[in-house]
Design an enzyme around this catalytic site. Sequence first.
Site, PDB file in Angstrom:
ATOM      1  N   VAL A 159       1.286  -1.356   0.048  1.00 25.52           N
ATOM      2  CA  VAL A 159       0.083   0.054  -0.010  1.00 25.52           C
ATOM      3  C   VAL A 159       0.843   1.636   0.251  1.00 25.52           C
ATOM      4  O   VAL A 159       1.961   0.829   0.608  1.00 25.52           O
ATOM      5  CB  VAL A 159      -1.201  -0.188   1.817  1.00 25.52           C
ATOM      6  CG1 VAL A 159      -1.537   1.800   1.515  1.00 25.52           C
ATOM      7  CG2 VAL A 159      -2.161  -1.131   1.034  1.00 25.52           C
ATOM      8  N   HIS A 167      -3.479   7.083  -6.088  1.00 25.46           N
ATOM      9  CA  HIS A 167      -5.464   7.103  -6.208  1.00 25.46           C
ATOM     10  C   HIS A 167      -5.647   7.986  -5.400  1.00 25.46           C
ATOM     11  O   HIS A 167      -6.951   8.011  -5.177  1.00 25.46           O
ATOM     12  CB  HIS A 167      -5.829   6.051  -4.992  1.00 25.46           C
ATOM     13  CG  HIS A 167      -5.484   4.344  -5.706  1.00 25.46           C
ATOM     14  ND1 HIS A 167      -6.662   3.778  -6.592  1.00 25.46           N
ATOM     15  CD2 HIS A 167      -5.046   3.576  -5.425  1.00 25.46           C
ATOM     16  CE1 HIS A 167      -6.682   2.157  -6.860  1.00 25.46           C
ATOM     17  NE2 HIS A 167      -5.345   1.936  -6.585  1.00 25.46           N
ATOM     18  N   ASP A 174      -8.542   0.284  -9.309  1.00 22.88           N
ATOM     19  CA  ASP A 174      -8.162  -0.756  -9.203  1.00 22.88           C
ATOM     20  C   ASP A 174      -9.631  -1.742  -9.707  1.00 22.88           C
ATOM     21  O   ASP A 174     -10.918  -1.176  -9.219  1.00 22.88           O
ATOM     22  CB  ASP A 174      -8.496  -1.385  -7.983  1.00 22.88           C
ATOM     23  CG  ASP A 174      -7.094  -0.962  -7.701  1.00 22.88           C
ATOM     24  OD1 ASP A 174      -5.789  -0.375  -8.602  1.00 22.88           O
ATOM     25  OD2 ASP A 174      -6.806  -0.715  -5.964  1.00 22.88           O
ATOM     26  N   GLU A 222       0.599  -5.948  -9.831  1.00 18.21           N
ATOM     27  CA  GLU A 222      -0.915  -5.256  -9.323  1.00 18.21           C
ATOM     28  C   GLU A 222      -1.210  -5.814 -11.004  1.00 18.21           C
ATOM     29  O   GLU A 222      -1.667  -4.246 -11.051  1.00 18.21           O
ATOM     30  CB  GLU A 222      -0.626  -3.860  -8.846  1.00 18.21           C
ATOM     31  CG  GLU A 222      -0.178  -3.893  -7.419  1.00 18.21           C
ATOM     32  CD  GLU A 222      -0.868  -2.317  -6.832  1.00 18.21           C
ATOM     33  OE1 GLU A 222      -1.865  -1.615  -7.139  1.00 18.21           O
ATOM     34  OE2 GLU A 222      -0.075  -2.487  -5.659  1.00 18.21           O
TER      35      GLU A 222
HETATM   36 ZN   LIG Z   1      -3.939   0.892  -7.306  1.00 19.24          ZN
END
Ligand SMILES: [Zn+2]
Length: 258
Positions: A159, A167, A174, A222
């Site tokens: 994170v 973000h 996401d 990710e």
């Molecule tokens: Zn993200």
Amino acid sequence: MRYNKVRKTKKKLGLFLVSLAIIILVTLVGVTLFIKDDIQSISGVNKKGSEVTENTANNVPVKALADWKLILVNTENPIPEDYTLETRPLPNGLTFDTRAYDNLIAMLNDGKNEGLTFVVCSAYRTIELQTSLFKAQVAKQQHKGLSDKEAYNVAKTIVALPGTSEHNVGLAVDIVALDYQRLDDGYADTPEAIWLKQNSDKYGFILRYPANKEKTTKIMYEPWHFRYVGTDHALEMNRLNLCLEEYIEYLRDAALAV
Ligand SMILES: [Zn+2]
């Protein structure tokens, strides 16, 4: 009489020679001016032409680097304190940068029309939300038995630290699948993730943290995190196989090389 005739003839000859001299002089001056003017206009065009070319070449990478769509947000590049944004709510209530909103909706709709079921599980996050997510991740790592420092270091690869997440600028989203909502590598094999990886650039999005760029992004792979950079940049980055950090370096080099 004879004397007069000779005088008249001489006078005529004199006038003729003077006229001829004037004509030659005027012609010479005219030709010279014309040629000079012509040379100037040719060199003017050339000068102008090369100036235009230079300016264009100069401006492309410089302009791109100043493009809001390419804002670089990572551990080394926290969000500027004066950064402001406008967001617009998505159908599920999460919000996204207004300027990139239509592209996101178009991408989701087109995928949906192909039978995919996307779930947007995170979009714009306030710094407060980012802080609580980060703290929760540190606690999770501590719970696994890591020391405070270790937990902090591991947490920041999972994170982003508050103020260093895309973000927080409202340009990252996401996206998972309705039947696969876990944020792990397995998601990459779902039809939703495969479609997004193949098509997102057409809508101006990039897979921001690819598996083969972890050393550069310092963020683990990710397959669900997509970042809006605009269609031109997204297509170019994928063509060159560059992540955002590398693409910005590439533009800086191009700007210096001109
Ligand atoms: Zn993200």
